[in-house]
Design a protein around this motif. Structure first.
Motif, mmCIF file in Angstrom:
data_model
loop_
_atom_site.group_PDB
_atom_site.id
_atom_site.type_symbol
_atom_site.label_atom_id
_atom_site.label_comp_id
_atom_site.label_asym_id
_atom_site.label_seq_id
_atom_site.Cartn_x
_atom_site.Cartn_y
_atom_site.Cartn_z
ATOM 1 N N ARG A 53 6.411 12.283 2.325
ATOM 2 C CA ARG A 53 6.920 11.618 3.530
ATOM 3 C C ARG A 53 6.257 10.244 3.578
ATOM 4 N NH1 ARG A 53 5.954 15.999 8.022
ATOM 5 N NH2 ARG A 53 6.879 14.400 9.326
ATOM 6 N N PRO A 54 6.860 9.241 2.938
ATOM 7 C CA PRO A 54 6.235 7.929 2.777
ATOM 8 C C PRO A 54 5.875 7.244 4.095
ATOM 9 C CG PRO A 54 8.231 8.091 1.444
ATOM 10 C CD PRO A 54 8.155 9.315 2.269
ATOM 11 N N ALA A 55 6.713 7.359 5.112
ATOM 12 C CA ALA A 55 6.440 6.677 6.381
ATOM 13 C C ALA A 55 5.191 7.257 7.046
ATOM 14 C CB ALA A 55 7.640 6.779 7.315
ATOM 15 N N ASP A 56 5.066 8.588 7.035
ATOM 16 C CA ASP A 56 3.879 9.212 7.623
ATOM 17 C C ASP A 56 2.630 8.852 6.821
ATOM 18 O OD1 ASP A 56 5.408 10.384 9.582
ATOM 19 O OD2 ASP A 56 5.598 12.306 8.529
ATOM 20 N N TRP A 57 2.764 8.890 5.489
ATOM 21 C CA TRP A 57 1.635 8.537 4.635
ATOM 22 C C TRP A 57 1.202 7.100 4.919
ATOM 23 C CZ3 TRP A 57 0.574 4.653 1.301
ATOM 24 C CH2 TRP A 57 -0.580 4.787 0.541
ATOM 25 N N LEU A 58 2.181 6.214 5.084
ATOM 26 C CA LEU A 58 1.881 4.801 5.313
ATOM 27 C C LEU A 58 1.136 4.604 6.630
ATOM 28 C CD1 LEU A 58 2.998 1.865 4.072
ATOM 29 C CD2 LEU A 58 3.939 1.882 6.354
ATOM 30 N N ARG A 59 1.570 5.267 7.678
ATOM 31 C CA ARG A 59 0.883 5.150 8.973
ATOM 32 C C ARG A 59 -0.562 5.623 8.871
ATOM 33 N NH1 ARG A 59 5.996 7.192 10.720
ATOM 34 N NH2 ARG A 59 7.173 5.527 11.735
ATOM 35 N N ARG A 60 -0.763 6.774 8.202
ATOM 36 C CA ARG A 60 -2.129 7.284 8.030
ATOM 37 C C ARG A 60 -2.965 6.330 7.191
ATOM 38 N NH1 ARG A 60 0.711 11.902 7.011
ATOM 39 N NH2 ARG A 60 0.150 11.852 4.805
ATOM 40 N N ALA A 61 -2.365 5.755 6.161
ATOM 41 C CA ALA A 61 -3.099 4.837 5.286
ATOM 42 C C ALA A 61 -3.501 3.571 6.040
ATOM 43 C CB ALA A 61 -2.250 4.485 4.063
ATOM 44 N N VAL A 62 -2.611 3.058 6.887
ATOM 45 C CA VAL A 62 -2.941 1.861 7.665
ATOM 46 C C VAL A 62 -4.103 2.156 8.601
ATOM 47 C CG1 VAL A 62 -2.109 0.295 9.474
ATOM 48 C CG2 VAL A 62 -0.661 0.801 7.511
ATOM 49 N N ARG A 63 -4.065 3.291 9.272
ATOM 50 C CA ARG A 63 -5.149 3.638 10.189
ATOM 51 C C ARG A 63 -6.470 3.865 9.443
ATOM 52 N NH1 ARG A 63 -0.502 5.543 12.418
ATOM 53 N NH2 ARG A 63 -0.087 4.720 14.491
ATOM 54 N N ALA A 64 -6.389 4.479 8.268
ATOM 55 C CA ALA A 64 -7.606 4.710 7.478
ATOM 56 C C ALA A 64 -8.202 3.385 7.010
ATOM 57 C CB ALA A 64 -7.286 5.599 6.282
ATOM 58 N N GLU A 65 -7.355 2.457 6.567
ATOM 59 C CA GLU A 65 -7.851 1.148 6.135
ATOM 60 C C GLU A 65 -8.428 0.367 7.316
ATOM 61 O OE1 GLU A 65 -8.358 -0.291 3.192
ATOM 62 O OE2 GLU A 65 -7.725 1.561 2.243
ATOM 63 N N ALA A 66 -7.822 0.514 8.487
ATOM 64 C CA ALA A 66 -8.344 -0.161 9.679
ATOM 65 C C ALA A 66 -9.720 0.396 10.042
ATOM 66 C CB ALA A 66 -7.369 -0.006 10.845
ATOM 67 N N ARG A 67 -9.884 1.716 9.944
ATOM 68 C CA ARG A 67 -11.209 2.317 10.217
ATOM 69 C C ARG A 67 -12.238 1.825 9.211
ATOM 70 N NH1 ARG A 67 -8.137 6.901 11.007
ATOM 71 N NH2 ARG A 67 -8.625 7.649 8.920
ATOM 72 N N ARG A 68 -11.850 1.767 7.939
ATOM 73 C CA ARG A 68 -12.767 1.297 6.904
ATOM 74 C C ARG A 68 -13.171 -0.150 7.173
ATOM 75 N NH1 ARG A 68 -12.809 -1.908 3.200
ATOM 76 N NH2 ARG A 68 -10.599 -2.335 3.201
ATOM 77 N N ALA A 69 -12.209 -0.977 7.584
ATOM 78 C CA ALA A 69 -12.506 -2.381 7.878
ATOM 79 C C ALA A 69 -13.443 -2.504 9.077
ATOM 80 C CB ALA A 69 -11.214 -3.150 8.139
#
Length: 173
Positions: A53-69
């Motif tokens: 599910r690319p859209a769900d994966w993308l949302r999770r990835a954006v949030r994970a990268e934001a947390r890392r930043a």
């Protein structure tokens, strides 16, 4: 299976929107967040293939990268370039300040009587209270103030004798 090019084309607008939404809270630019997620997606495509599910994966990835930043920006120190030469922020100013402190400590060590111990205790970076200093030195708290004053006067006289008076400028004898 969807081709990587098609996946990238369909996810582009969603990634841009998610990045614009998450970037301010993370303290990063939206473009930087997008780039980090694109890299993560390309690594995933190389290793595991496209997410189910690319859209769900993308949302999770954006949030994970934001947390890392957010976590990494909390640990990073901003670069503050030095000021004018001789200012406390410049490398020259730091060296001059250290030399000044070393000179004062040297002068303190040459003072007579109990003064080196009293002044060294006063210069302690831990900034002890009068009660703590008196306890360390084994003297009464009431005599610490007058002793400190006498020692500072002695130090002032020593330093004044070491610093030459400014000469008369512009006059030829």
């Amino acid at each position: 299976m969807t081709s990587p090019e098609a996946l990238l084309a369909t996810l582009g607008p969603l990634l841009a929107a998610e990045s614009r939404a998450e970037a301010p809270a993370a303290g990063v630019e939206p473009g930087d967040l997008e780039q980090a997620v694109w890299v993560r997606l390309l690594e995933r495509l190389r290793d595991d293939g496209a997410p189910e599910r690319p859209a769900d994966w993308l949302r999770r990835a954006v949030r994970a990268e934001a947390r890392r930043a957010r976590r990494s920006s909390a640990r990073e120190l901003r670069y503050r370039p030095g000021g004018e030469p001789g200012s406390p922020e410049s490398p020259e100013g730091s060296v001059l300040g250290a030399e000044h402190r070393r000179g004062i400590r040297d002068a303190v060590s040459r003072t007579p009587g109990p003064c080196p111990r009293v002044l060294a205790a006063m210069l302690d970076p831990a900034d002890p209270t009068y009660r703590e200093i008196a306890g360390t030195l084994g003297i009464s708290q009431g005599s610490l103030g007058p002793t400190r004053s006498r020692c500072l006067g002695c130090l002032r006289r020593m330093l004044a004798a070491e610093v030459p008076l400014p000469g008369v400028r512009g006059r030829v004898p």
